[in-house]
Write a protein that holds these residues in place. Structure first.
Motif, PDB file in Angstrom:
ATOM      1  N   GLY A  56       0.778  -1.230   0.000  1.00  0.00           N
ATOM      2  CA  GLY A  56       0.000   0.000   0.000  1.00  0.00           C
ATOM      3  C   GLY A  56       0.807   1.276   0.000  1.00  0.00           C
ATOM      4  N   ILE A  57       2.145   1.195  -0.199  1.00  0.00           N
ATOM      5  CA  ILE A  57       2.980   2.393  -0.268  1.00  0.00           C
ATOM      6  C   ILE A  57       3.590   2.446  -1.660  1.00  0.00           C
ATOM      7  CG2 ILE A  57       4.916   3.657   0.730  1.00  0.00           C
ATOM      8  CD1 ILE A  57       4.456   2.131   3.327  1.00  0.00           C
ATOM      9  N   GLU A  58       3.038   3.282  -2.508  1.00  0.00           N
ATOM     10  CA  GLU A  58       3.493   3.369  -3.892  1.00  0.00           C
ATOM     11  C   GLU A  58       4.739   4.248  -3.990  1.00  0.00           C
ATOM     12  OE1 GLU A  58       1.774   4.504  -8.352  1.00  0.00           O
ATOM     13  OE2 GLU A  58       0.486   4.643  -6.585  1.00  0.00           O
ATOM     14  N   ALA A  59       5.703   3.788  -4.752  1.00  0.00           N
ATOM     15  CA  ALA A  59       6.952   4.532  -4.966  1.00  0.00           C
ATOM     16  C   ALA A  59       7.621   4.866  -3.642  1.00  0.00           C
ATOM     17  CB  ALA A  59       6.705   5.800  -5.784  1.00  0.00           C
ATOM     18  N   ALA A  60       7.796   3.850  -2.807  1.00  0.00           N
ATOM     19  CA  ALA A  60       8.510   4.034  -1.542  1.00  0.00           C
ATOM     20  C   ALA A  60       9.962   4.410  -1.824  1.00  0.00           C
ATOM     21  CB  ALA A  60       8.447   2.753  -0.715  1.00  0.00           C
ATOM     22  N   HIS A  61      10.477   5.350  -1.045  1.00  0.00           N
ATOM     23  CA  HIS A  61      11.858   5.777  -1.264  1.00  0.00           C
ATOM     24  C   HIS A  61      12.748   5.347  -0.096  1.00  0.00           C
ATOM     25  CE1 HIS A  61      14.581   8.496  -3.664  1.00  0.00           C
ATOM     26  NE2 HIS A  61      15.320   8.231  -2.589  1.00  0.00           N
ATOM     27  N   GLY A  62      12.695   6.065   1.020  1.00  0.00           N
ATOM     28  CA  GLY A  62      13.548   5.734   2.152  1.00  0.00           C
ATOM     29  C   GLY A  62      12.798   4.980   3.234  1.00  0.00           C
ATOM     30  N   ASN A  76       6.923   8.292   1.027  1.00  0.00           N
ATOM     31  CA  ASN A  76       5.996   7.899  -0.036  1.00  0.00           C
ATOM     32  C   ASN A  76       6.019   8.975  -1.117  1.00  0.00           C
ATOM     33  OD1 ASN A  76       3.596   7.625  -1.577  1.00  0.00           O
ATOM     34  ND2 ASN A  76       2.552   6.557   0.083  1.00  0.00           N
ATOM     35  N   GLU A  77       6.672   8.674  -2.244  1.00  0.00           N
ATOM     36  CA  GLU A  77       6.783   9.667  -3.317  1.00  0.00           C
ATOM     37  C   GLU A  77       5.459   9.919  -4.029  1.00  0.00           C
ATOM     38  OE1 GLU A  77      10.225  10.184  -5.815  1.00  0.00           O
ATOM     39  OE2 GLU A  77      11.125   8.372  -4.941  1.00  0.00           O
ATOM     40  N   ALA A  78       4.599   8.932  -4.083  1.00  0.00           N
ATOM     41  CA  ALA A  78       3.330   9.087  -4.792  1.00  0.00           C
ATOM     42  C   ALA A  78       2.391  10.052  -4.071  1.00  0.00           C
ATOM     43  CB  ALA A  78       2.662   7.724  -4.960  1.00  0.00           C
ATOM     44  N   ASP A  79       2.324   9.942  -2.736  1.00  0.00           N
ATOM     45  CA  ASP A  79       1.386  10.754  -1.963  1.00  0.00           C
ATOM     46  C   ASP A  79       2.038  11.945  -1.277  1.00  0.00           C
ATOM     47  OD1 ASP A  79      -0.599   8.972  -2.648  1.00  0.00           O
ATOM     48  OD2 ASP A  79      -0.417   7.795  -0.811  1.00  0.00           O
ATOM     49  N   HIS A  80       3.357  12.092  -1.409  1.00  0.00           N
ATOM     50  CA  HIS A  80       4.090  13.171  -0.734  1.00  0.00           C
ATOM     51  C   HIS A  80       3.860  13.120   0.771  1.00  0.00           C
ATOM     52  CE1 HIS A  80       4.562  15.917  -4.537  1.00  0.00           C
ATOM     53  NE2 HIS A  80       4.858  14.648  -4.763  1.00  0.00           N
ATOM     54  N   THR A  81       4.048  11.932   1.334  1.00  0.00           N
ATOM     55  CA  THR A  81       3.825  11.729   2.766  1.00  0.00           C
ATOM     56  C   THR A  81       4.958  10.919   3.366  1.00  0.00           C
ATOM     57  OG1 THR A  81       2.534   9.716   2.324  1.00  0.00           O
ATOM     58  CG2 THR A  81       1.301  11.781   2.591  1.00  0.00           C
ATOM     59  N   LEU A  82       5.053  11.006   4.693  1.00  0.00           N
ATOM     60  CA  LEU A  82       5.837  10.043   5.451  1.00  0.00           C
ATOM     61  C   LEU A  82       4.842   9.057   6.031  1.00  0.00           C
ATOM     62  CD1 LEU A  82       8.664   9.235   6.634  1.00  0.00           C
ATOM     63  CD2 LEU A  82       7.889  10.363   8.740  1.00  0.00           C
ATOM     64  N   ASP A  83       4.934   7.816   5.612  1.00  0.00           N
ATOM     65  CA  ASP A  83       3.993   6.795   6.070  1.00  0.00           C
ATOM     66  C   ASP A  83       4.554   6.105   7.313  1.00  0.00           C
ATOM     67  OD1 ASP A  83       2.669   7.574   3.832  1.00  0.00           O
ATOM     68  OD2 ASP A  83       2.707   5.633   2.840  1.00  0.00           O
ATOM     69  N   ILE A  84       3.728   6.035   8.355  1.00  0.00           N
ATOM     70  CA  ILE A  84       4.124   5.407   9.601  1.00  0.00           C
ATOM     71  C   ILE A  84       3.421   4.054   9.690  1.00  0.00           C
ATOM     72  CG2 ILE A  84       4.145   5.621  12.111  1.00  0.00           C
ATOM     73  CD1 ILE A  84       4.121   8.658  11.742  1.00  0.00           C
ATOM     74  N   PRO A  97       1.484  14.446   5.971  1.00  0.00           N
ATOM     75  CA  PRO A  97       1.708  15.266   4.774  1.00  0.00           C
ATOM     76  C   PRO A  97       3.027  16.031   4.868  1.00  0.00           C
ATOM     77  CG  PRO A  97      -0.521  15.568   5.634  1.00  0.00           C
ATOM     78  CD  PRO A  97       0.249  14.818   6.677  1.00  0.00           C
ATOM     79  N   LEU A  98       3.751  16.072   3.771  1.00  0.00           N
ATOM     80  CA  LEU A  98       5.039  16.741   3.712  1.00  0.00           C
ATOM     81  C   LEU A  98       4.959  18.007   2.870  1.00  0.00           C
ATOM     82  CD1 LEU A  98       7.173  13.506   3.155  1.00  0.00           C
ATOM     83  CD2 LEU A  98       6.906  14.773   5.305  1.00  0.00           C
ATOM     84  N   SER A  99       6.038  18.782   2.856  1.00  0.00           N
ATOM     85  CA  SER A  99       6.043  20.055   2.128  1.00  0.00           C
ATOM     86  C   SER A  99       6.284  19.874   0.636  1.00  0.00           C
ATOM     87  CB  SER A  99       7.104  20.986   2.716  1.00  0.00           C
ATOM     88  OG  SER A  99       8.406  20.452   2.516  1.00  0.00           O
ATOM     89  N   GLY A 100       6.636  18.664   0.201  1.00  0.00           N
ATOM     90  CA  GLY A 100       6.881  18.395  -1.208  1.00  0.00           C
ATOM     91  C   GLY A 100       7.179  16.924  -1.409  1.00  0.00           C
ATOM     92  N   ARG A 101       7.705  16.584  -2.604  1.00  0.00           N
ATOM     93  CA  ARG A 101       7.991  15.179  -2.911  1.00  0.00           C
ATOM     94  C   ARG A 101       9.209  14.710  -2.132  1.00  0.00           C
ATOM     95  NH1 ARG A 101      10.954  12.138  -6.688  1.00  0.00           N
ATOM     96  NH2 ARG A 101      11.796  13.984  -7.722  1.00  0.00           N
ATOM     97  N   PRO A 102       9.073  13.630  -1.375  1.00  0.00           N
ATOM     98  CA  PRO A 102      10.180  13.185  -0.538  1.00  0.00           C
ATOM     99  C   PRO A 102      11.150  12.266  -1.264  1.00  0.00           C
ATOM    100  CG  PRO A 102       8.290  11.805  -0.110  1.00  0.00           C
ATOM    101  CD  PRO A 102       7.848  12.828  -1.131  1.00  0.00           C
ATOM    102  N   ASN A 103      12.375  12.270  -0.776  1.00  0.00           N
ATOM    103  CA  ASN A 103      13.351  11.255  -1.142  1.00  0.00           C
ATOM    104  C   ASN A 103      13.741  10.497   0.132  1.00  0.00           C
ATOM    105  OD1 ASN A 103      15.282  12.265  -4.126  1.00  0.00           O
ATOM    106  ND2 ASN A 103      13.129  11.839  -3.863  1.00  0.00           N
ATOM    107  N   ASN A 104      14.997  10.416   0.445  1.00  0.00           N
ATOM    108  CA  ASN A 104      15.405   9.554   1.551  1.00  0.00           C
ATOM    109  C   ASN A 104      15.140  10.193   2.918  1.00  0.00           C
ATOM    110  OD1 ASN A 104      16.323   7.113   2.447  1.00  0.00           O
ATOM    111  ND2 ASN A 104      18.412   7.367   1.706  1.00  0.00           N
ATOM    112  N   ILE A 105      15.223   9.350   3.962  1.00  0.00           N
ATOM    113  CA  ILE A 105      14.916   9.788   5.318  1.00  0.00           C
ATOM    114  C   ILE A 105      16.007   9.322   6.284  1.00  0.00           C
ATOM    115  CG2 ILE A 105      12.458   9.590   4.791  1.00  0.00           C
ATOM    116  CD1 ILE A 105      12.339   7.176   6.679  1.00  0.00           C
ATOM    117  N   ALA A 106      16.024   9.948   7.471  1.00  0.00           N
ATOM    118  CA  ALA A 106      16.932   9.529   8.544  1.00  0.00           C
ATOM    119  C   ALA A 106      16.256   9.797   9.878  1.00  0.00           C
ATOM    120  CB  ALA A 106      18.262  10.282   8.456  1.00  0.00           C
ATOM    121  N   VAL A 107      16.427   8.867  10.805  1.00  0.00           N
ATOM    122  CA  VAL A 107      15.841   8.974  12.140  1.00  0.00           C
ATOM    123  C   VAL A 107      16.943   9.302  13.134  1.00  0.00           C
ATOM    124  CG1 VAL A 107      14.474   7.788  13.901  1.00  0.00           C
ATOM    125  CG2 VAL A 107      14.121   7.231  11.483  1.00  0.00           C
TER     126      VAL A 107
END
Length: 353
Positions: A56-62, A76-84, A97-107
């Protein structure tokens, strides 16, 4: 800057939060994002079998994790979200919801923040508060940001821009930019080497059009060397479109024990290894290839790598072949090939105690 050439197969490594992970762990999971699909595959490192598929996460990146392993974070590049995602059930519990199209992430090491690269021309780092599961702020970096990492000491988030050719170092305590370093090429994956006192000694960067990697003295804030892979190991990457895309090398990491650096090469269709801190070339591991009648072999297009916390095994994603290979680091050979989803790229390691 001192150019360095090696007579032997050279290798680079990618760095993740693995330097903070204990070597003794009960369960190790390798999470694989399928960038051209809508799922993540989860590999059990003991059996090298897929034990869970998160859908259910389309175009997952990081992908990253809460320190206690209860949550999985996916950009999530398709929805411009960070999916938890709830780790046990694999269900998405919230989309931030994010401010734009996401790429990679770090915690962050304490798990309080998730940094998300925003791949917009005026982008930066979105900062997600893990407790409220909301966007807290955006750190403006004025570039199209691609990858972000936390340094081994946990003090900085380092983000790179392919299009705008720079990396920015953000103070985790204040979310302010501490310093910036410009390059002559786009900044792609990176990894870090810790000093004996735990501080960050060096950073290793993959750059556009470089079949190798750059070395940065972190304290001095300057590039000090570039290492290229041997010319005789090549022949891949052109038919696959990676050379034209300016990506001859993608995927790098320092092993959790800090003794070796591993680096992927599209051109050589291999992963190279170096000893640390001397960067002595140790050899390379050839990756799978597809041989068809009447044409040159097709390479695996290795795009990412990650490690088990004991540094004995590394995993490399074969984005062309819908698979991940497990490599015995000491023997320097492939010991398993694990089928996953469409175009596997970013991976990360979760240790469950």
């Amino acid at each position: 800057m001192i150019p360095i050439r090696s007579r032997y197969p050279l290798a680079i490594a990618l760095v993740l939060v693995l330097s903070a992970l204990p070597a003794a762990a009960t369960t190790v999971r390798i999470y694989v994002t399928n960038s051209a699909g809508d799922s993540l595959h989860v590999i059990d490192a003991a059996s090298n079998k897929v034990v869970q598929v998160i859908k259910g996460i389309e175009a997952a990146h990081g992908v990253g994790f809460a320190p206690d392993g209860s949550r999985v974070y996916v950009s999530n590049e398709a929805d411009h979200t960070l999916d938890i995602v709830d780790r046990k059930s694999g269900r998405i519990v919230k989309q931030v919801p994010l401010s734009g199209r996401p790429n990679n992430i770090a915690v962050t090491r304490d798990g309080s923040k998730i940094y998300v690269c925003i791949a917009e021309n005026d982008g930066g780092l979105d900062v997600i508060d893990a407790k409220s599961m909301k966007l807290a702020r955006t750190v403006a970096l004025n570039g199209r940001m691609h990858n972000v990492y936390i340094t081994p000491d946990g003090k900085f988030a380092v983000a790179g821009s392919v299009r705008h050719k720079f990396m920015s170092v953000v103070d985790v305590a204040t979310d302010e930019v501490a310093w910036r370093l410009d390059f002559d090429s786009g900044v792609r994956p990176m990894t870090f080497e810790a000093a004996p006192d735990g501080s960050t000694r060096r950073a290793f960067f993959q750059l556009s059009n470089l079949n190798g990697f750059a070395v940065v003295d972190f304290a001095a804030r300057k590039e000090v060397a570039r290492i290229t892979f041997p010319d005789e190991l090549g022949g891949f990457g052109v038919a696959e479109g990676r050379v034209a895309a300016g990506t001859p090398s993608h995927g790098i990491g320092v092993a959790p024990d800090g003794k070796t650096l591993w680096v992927n090469s599209h051109v050589a269709n291999a992963v190279f290894a170096y000893s640390l801190p001397d960067l002595k070339p140790l050899g390379h591991v050839e990756l799978p290839q597809l041989k068809l009648p009447g044409r040159d072999p097709i390479g695996a297009i290795p795009d990412w790598l990650t490690f088990t916390p004991d540094s004995k095994t590394l995993y490399v994603g074969n984005s062309a072949f819908k698979s991940v290979v497990a490599i015995d680091a000491a023997a320097m050979k492939v010991v398993a090939t694990i089928p996953v989803g469409e175009v596997p790229k970013r991976m990360n390691t979760l240790v469950l105690r």
